[in-house]
Design an enzyme around this catalytic site. Sequence first.
Site, short mmCIF file in Angstrom:
data_model
loop_
_atom_site.label_atom_id
_atom_site.label_comp_id
_atom_site.label_asym_id
_atom_site.label_seq_id
_atom_site.Cartn_x
_atom_site.Cartn_y
_atom_site.Cartn_z
N HIS A 1 -8.29 0.38 8.91
CA HIS A 1 -7.20 0.83 8.03
C HIS A 1 -7.31 2.36 7.95
CE1 HIS A 1 -4.68 -0.04 4.30
NE2 HIS A 1 -5.01 1.22 4.10
N ASP B 1 0.83 -1.21 0.00
CA ASP B 1 0.00 0.00 0.00
C ASP B 1 0.87 1.26 0.00
OD1 ASP B 1 -1.99 1.86 0.33
OD2 ASP B 1 -2.69 1.14 2.27
N HIS C 1 -5.99 6.29 7.60
CA HIS C 1 -5.00 7.18 6.99
C HIS C 1 -4.91 8.45 7.84
CE1 HIS C 1 -4.36 5.57 2.69
NE2 HIS C 1 -4.73 4.59 3.48
N CYS D 1 -3.51 7.50 -1.88
CA CYS D 1 -4.41 6.88 -2.84
C CYS D 1 -4.42 7.74 -4.10
CB CYS D 1 -5.83 6.77 -2.28
SG CYS D 1 -7.00 6.09 -3.48
MG MG Z 1 -3.97 2.64 2.80
#
Ligand code: MG
Length: 307
Positions: free
Chosen positions: A210, A18, A212, A243
Amino acid sequence: MFLKLPEKVNIVEVGPRDGLQNEKNIVSTEDKIFLIEKLVDSGIKKIEITSFVNPKWTPQLADGFEVATKIKKQQDVNYLALVPNLIGAKKAVESNLNEIAVFMSSSESHNKKNLNRTMGESLEILEETIKFAKSNNLKVRAYLSTVFGCPYEGNISVEKVNELLKKLFSFGIFQVSLGDTIGVANPKQVKEVLESVFTIIEDKSQIAVHFHDTMGMALANSVIALEMGIKTFDSSIGGIGGCPYAPGATGNVATEDLVNMFHKMGIETGINLEKLVESNVFLEKILNKKLNSNFSKTFMARKNSPI
Ligand code: MG
């Protein structure tokens, strides 16, 4: 006052996938392998090492098969790869992994931008991919993105999230990681979303988070999730990530910061923080930039003295 805290939590390190997929400068296969092995050496028991997506979309991870087959695998560590479809799942089987992660968004527009498919199409592809993986003895976790907000659609209804969770679990996955893809979640919202999710999911270990850190709220959100009974947290070394289809989104919560916070709260992770900082130093060197971990920055500024 906290009601009940667990003795131990699980960290899923997602930096090598990621995180790195958002880095423009291509990192060599050797450096990726070194990083993964170093992270595992610090005590990480679950690590997302690469993805098997079309290299045209993610050139940084075009060497996924090589990475997955060349790393020295430890018996007690779970190595997983992100896969978008059956082709990816087949590669995961060929490279002897024991787990895969599949993904989709909880909003139509983000799903379309990120995956070039409707959510309905995604569900069909995921069903086939998950069934194939399970029949080949791979465990499957799923990422549900944009749960706490979509860059195109704004708020996402919790009913919609629950509907997707039901479908994904019916396909045979063992866990869903709820993604705050653009880092807009706040602690009150995390509590509300989890309360709603737990009305349909009895076993809380089936849910991971998850977060950010775009707005600097990832640790606060993690504490609320912890208090709500979540025990699995995704994070990336040095807070790398973002992202590409969510403008302005910065990285994942930094593994060092999350681990430091848990340790200070008396919660075990099984991870050696000083060794994590060594991975951060190595990664800063190969990416040639400063990374966003408050713990690593402070630790190094204090010349490696314990804080
Ligand atoms: Mg991520």
